[in-house]
Design a protein around this motif. Sequence first.
Motif, PDB file in Angstrom:
ATOM      1  N   UNK A  91      -6.940  45.275 -13.687  1.00  0.00           N
ATOM      2  CA  UNK A  91      -7.755  46.226 -14.433  1.00  0.00           C
ATOM      3  C   UNK A  91      -8.003  45.772 -15.861  1.00  0.00           C
ATOM      4  N   UNK A  92      -7.028  45.144 -16.465  1.00  0.00           N
ATOM      5  CA  UNK A  92      -7.076  44.816 -17.890  1.00  0.00           C
ATOM      6  C   UNK A  92      -8.355  44.089 -18.312  1.00  0.00           C
ATOM      7  N   UNK A  93      -8.783  43.012 -17.636  1.00  0.00           N
ATOM      8  CA  UNK A  93     -10.007  42.344 -18.118  1.00  0.00           C
ATOM      9  C   UNK A  93     -11.265  43.197 -17.923  1.00  0.00           C
ATOM     10  N   UNK A  94     -11.230  44.154 -17.020  1.00  0.00           N
ATOM     11  CA  UNK A  94     -12.400  44.991 -16.754  1.00  0.00           C
ATOM     12  C   UNK A  94     -12.541  46.144 -17.740  1.00  0.00           C
ATOM     13  N   UNK A  95     -11.475  46.451 -18.454  1.00  0.00           N
ATOM     14  CA  UNK A  95     -11.511  47.578 -19.378  1.00  0.00           C
ATOM     15  C   UNK A  95     -12.477  47.315 -20.527  1.00  0.00           C
ATOM     16  N   UNK A  96     -12.428  46.139 -21.091  1.00  0.00           N
ATOM     17  CA  UNK A  96     -13.298  45.843 -22.229  1.00  0.00           C
ATOM     18  C   UNK A  96     -14.767  45.826 -21.817  1.00  0.00           C
TER      19      UNK A  96
END
Length: 102
Positions: A91-96
């Motif tokens: 999820x982390x890279x998709x949040x930005x």
Amino acid sequence: MTRNDQLLNRLRKIGYGSGDLEIRVGAARAAIQDERSRFSASDAGRIWNWYVRQLAADIGLERHRLARSAHKPARPGKPTPAPLLTLLTNLWPRILDLQENE
């Protein structure tokens, strides 16, 4: 409990939930996008972008904490952190990507 804490708890429930990883990532992303309606229209873009960056930082800290605890033996009756760690890592890279153009 703050709204941010409530969101992180929702993400934890999704992370430990059943189902395919992509489905859980989609559910987590939808939970984050649901937070967008909290902000007024006038400053929404600027505030939302700050919120998304802050959330990304919080998730990065949670990932780090889970990665450290993954090396310890699991307590009886407690789930291992692996499912949540996998979700947050994906999820982390998709949040930005959720930030709006200013």
